[in-house]
Design an enzyme around this catalytic site. Structure first.
Site, short mmCIF file in Angstrom:
data_model
loop_
_atom_site.label_atom_id
_atom_site.label_comp_id
_atom_site.label_asym_id
_atom_site.label_seq_id
_atom_site.Cartn_x
_atom_site.Cartn_y
_atom_site.Cartn_z
N CYS A 109 -29.49 10.03 3.75
CA CYS A 109 -28.25 10.29 3.00
C CYS A 109 -28.50 10.98 1.66
CB CYS A 109 -27.50 8.98 2.79
SG CYS A 109 -27.22 8.12 4.32
N HIS A 242 -22.86 9.25 -3.01
CA HIS A 242 -22.89 9.15 -1.55
C HIS A 242 -21.87 8.09 -1.13
CE1 HIS A 242 -24.01 8.53 2.49
NE2 HIS A 242 -24.70 7.43 2.28
N ASN A 272 -19.25 6.61 6.24
CA ASN A 272 -20.50 7.16 5.71
C ASN A 272 -20.97 8.29 6.62
OD1 ASN A 272 -23.20 7.64 5.12
ND2 ASN A 272 -23.75 5.49 4.89
N1 ACO Z 1 -16.81 -7.29 11.53
C1 ACO Z 1 -16.73 -8.60 11.36
N2 ACO Z 1 -17.74 -9.35 10.92
C2 ACO Z 1 -18.90 -8.72 10.67
C3 ACO Z 1 -19.07 -7.33 10.83
C4 ACO Z 1 -17.95 -6.62 11.29
N3 ACO Z 1 -18.00 -5.28 11.47
N4 ACO Z 1 -20.33 -6.99 10.48
C5 ACO Z 1 -20.94 -8.12 10.09
N5 ACO Z 1 -20.07 -9.17 10.21
C6 ACO Z 1 -20.30 -10.58 9.93
C7 ACO Z 1 -21.76 -10.92 9.94
O1 ACO Z 1 -22.21 -11.21 11.25
C8 ACO Z 1 -21.79 -12.16 9.06
O2 ACO Z 1 -21.37 -13.27 9.81
P1 ACO Z 1 -22.06 -14.72 9.60
O3 ACO Z 1 -21.76 -15.05 8.15
O4 ACO Z 1 -21.36 -15.56 10.59
O5 ACO Z 1 -23.52 -14.48 9.84
C9 ACO Z 1 -20.67 -11.86 8.04
O6 ACO Z 1 -19.85 -10.85 8.61
C10 ACO Z 1 -21.18 -11.36 6.71
O7 ACO Z 1 -22.11 -10.35 6.97
P2 ACO Z 1 -22.90 -9.67 5.82
O8 ACO Z 1 -23.95 -8.78 6.38
O9 ACO Z 1 -23.30 -10.72 4.82
O10 ACO Z 1 -21.75 -8.79 5.15
P3 ACO Z 1 -21.81 -8.00 3.81
O11 ACO Z 1 -20.78 -8.47 2.88
O12 ACO Z 1 -23.23 -7.85 3.30
O13 ACO Z 1 -21.36 -6.54 4.30
C11 ACO Z 1 -22.23 -4.40 4.89
C12 ACO Z 1 -22.11 -5.87 5.28
C13 ACO Z 1 -20.86 -3.80 4.84
C14 ACO Z 1 -23.07 -3.69 5.94
C15 ACO Z 1 -22.92 -4.28 3.50
O14 ACO Z 1 -24.07 -5.08 3.46
C16 ACO Z 1 -23.29 -2.87 3.15
O15 ACO Z 1 -22.44 -2.00 2.96
N6 ACO Z 1 -24.60 -2.57 2.97
C17 ACO Z 1 -25.06 -1.24 2.59
C18 ACO Z 1 -25.01 -0.33 3.78
C19 ACO Z 1 -25.26 1.10 3.43
O16 ACO Z 1 -24.88 1.58 2.39
N7 ACO Z 1 -25.89 1.79 4.37
C20 ACO Z 1 -26.05 3.18 4.29
C21 ACO Z 1 -27.29 3.61 3.70
S1 ACO Z 1 -27.37 5.33 3.67
C22 ACO Z 1 -28.25 5.99 5.03
O17 ACO Z 1 -29.32 6.52 4.84
C23 ACO Z 1 -27.70 5.92 6.40
#
Ligand code: ACO
Length: 315
Positions: A109, A242, A272
């Site tokens: 990214c 980004h 994204n």
């Molecule tokens: N729908 C419903 N529930 C979900 C989903 C979903 N799509 N995805 C995860 N959950 C659940 C999980 O299983 C977890 O359940 P549990 O508590 O029973 O275990 C709960 O929701 C919380 O999950 P977390 O992973 O703690 O959620 P978080 O608040 O951290 O959000 C997210 C997850 C959105 C992925 C966040 O961590 C994030 O945005 N991280 C950065 C990602 C990013 O920027 N990536 C791109 C990098 S750039 C590149 O090079 C591609």
């Protein structure tokens, strides 16, 4: 470096959060609250086709003949093939002659920032005008059975045409080798290789780690590019980060004590799009008249590798 033109290309197919909730256990409420994303575009076209459409728009907006382009760099982690590069395919589609240097850069990214840095450093007496494209079809590497990732990503392309001028454009770029937190292995065909581990080729991510990493490196990249350029935040009209997660951007705004409106955000519509997200956002900020000639903008990216970086451009 002077930016002459901007362009973007988006797939026609809109996939909403409700559409995804039919594939995996998720909801519009969860996705929107945790990420700020409402919908994304999924492409029938391959990366080179999106890149070509964005390139045509950028060339048109630059008001130049396409034959003036003598350098093409495409930032992508979802190229059509191992070879030829997307940049070479764009060159072929544009029907340019042989006096062009074309190649791809994969810095996930952060790819658009890395590519702008390379292109601007190559502009000289030999290369006069460069086409720099961020282009991705992430839907190729996203597992639509994995709710942790499939809700986050989309397809698209954004492009700029640049030429050199008397003003030096500064860049801040970094990477740290990390082979675990954000990976998409790809699947090779030669399984005889002794060290090959057979794994799914789909993108896998440690969301929590990437979330913390992103907040830290966006702040670091903004601070450092301001120091390098001797500018202050007050000199900057807009920050284009980004587009990964609205909560990441809000956290950075809070840490820097900045109004959230200082950050341009369009991830609600596209999710994204990796290397394409910054040039698409830049293009839309101009279309929406949030930027005018002479305005200074910070572009800041982060992604797999892990990689990160920033630059300040003048519109
Ligand atoms: N729908 C419903 N529930 C979900 C989903 C979903 N799509 N995805 C995860 N959950 C659940 C999980 O299983 C977890 O359940 P549990 O508590 O029973 O275990 C709960 O929701 C919380 O999950 P977390 O992973 O703690 O959620 P978080 O608040 O951290 O959000 C997210 C997850 C959105 C992925 C966040 O961590 C994030 O945005 N991280 C950065 C990602 C990013 O920027 N990536 C791109 C990098 S750039 C590149 O090079 C591609």
């Amino acid at each position: 470096m002077k930016i002459l033109g901007f362009g973007k290309a988006l797939a026609n197919k809109i996939v909403t959060n409700d559409d995804l909730s039919k594939l995996v256990e998720t909801s519009d409420e969860w996705i929107f609250q945790r990420t700020g994303i409402r919908e994304r575009r999924i492409s029938d076209e391959n990366t080179s086709e999106l890149a070509y459409r964005a390139a045509i728009e950028a060339i048109k907006s630059a008001n130049i003949e396409k034959t003036e382009i003598d350098l093409i760099i495409c930032a992508t982690m979802t190229a059509d093939n191992f070879i030829p590069s997307v940049a070479c395919m764009v060159q072929e589609k544009l029907n340019l002659g042989k006096n062009v240097t074309s190649f791809d850069i994969n810095a996930a990214c952060s790819g658009f920032i890395y590519s702008l840095k390379v292109a601007s450093s190559m502009l000289n007496t030999y290369h006069k005008k460069a086409l720099v494209v961020g282009c991705e079809t992430l839907s190729k590497i996203v597992d639509f059975n994995d709710r942790n990732t499939c809700v986050l990503f989309g397809d698209g392309a954004g492009a700029v045409v640049i030429e050199s001028d008397e003003k030096i454009t500064d860049f801040y770029t970094c990477s740290i080798g990390n082979n675990t937190d954000l990976v998409a292995r790809g699947i090779g065909t030669n399984f005889e290789m002794k060290n090959r581990v057979l794994e799914s080729g789909f993108l896998k991510m440690n969301g929590k780690e990437i979330f913390k990493f992103a907040i830290n490196v966006i702040e670091e990249s903004i601070d450092n590019i301001l120091k390098i350029t001797n500018l202050k935040l007050e000199d900057i009209k807009l920050i284009i980060p980004h587009q990964a997660n609205k909560r990441i951007i809000n956290n950075v705004a809070k840490k820097l004590n900045l109004d959230e409106n200082k950050f341009f955000v369009n991830l609600e519509k596209y999710g994204n799009t990796s290397a394409a997200s910054i040039p698409i956002a830049l293009c839309e900020a101009i279309e929406e008249k949030k930027l005018k000639k002479g305005d200074k903008v910070i572009l800041v990216g982060f992604g797999g590798g892990l990689t990160w970086g920033s630059t300040i451009i003048e519109i």
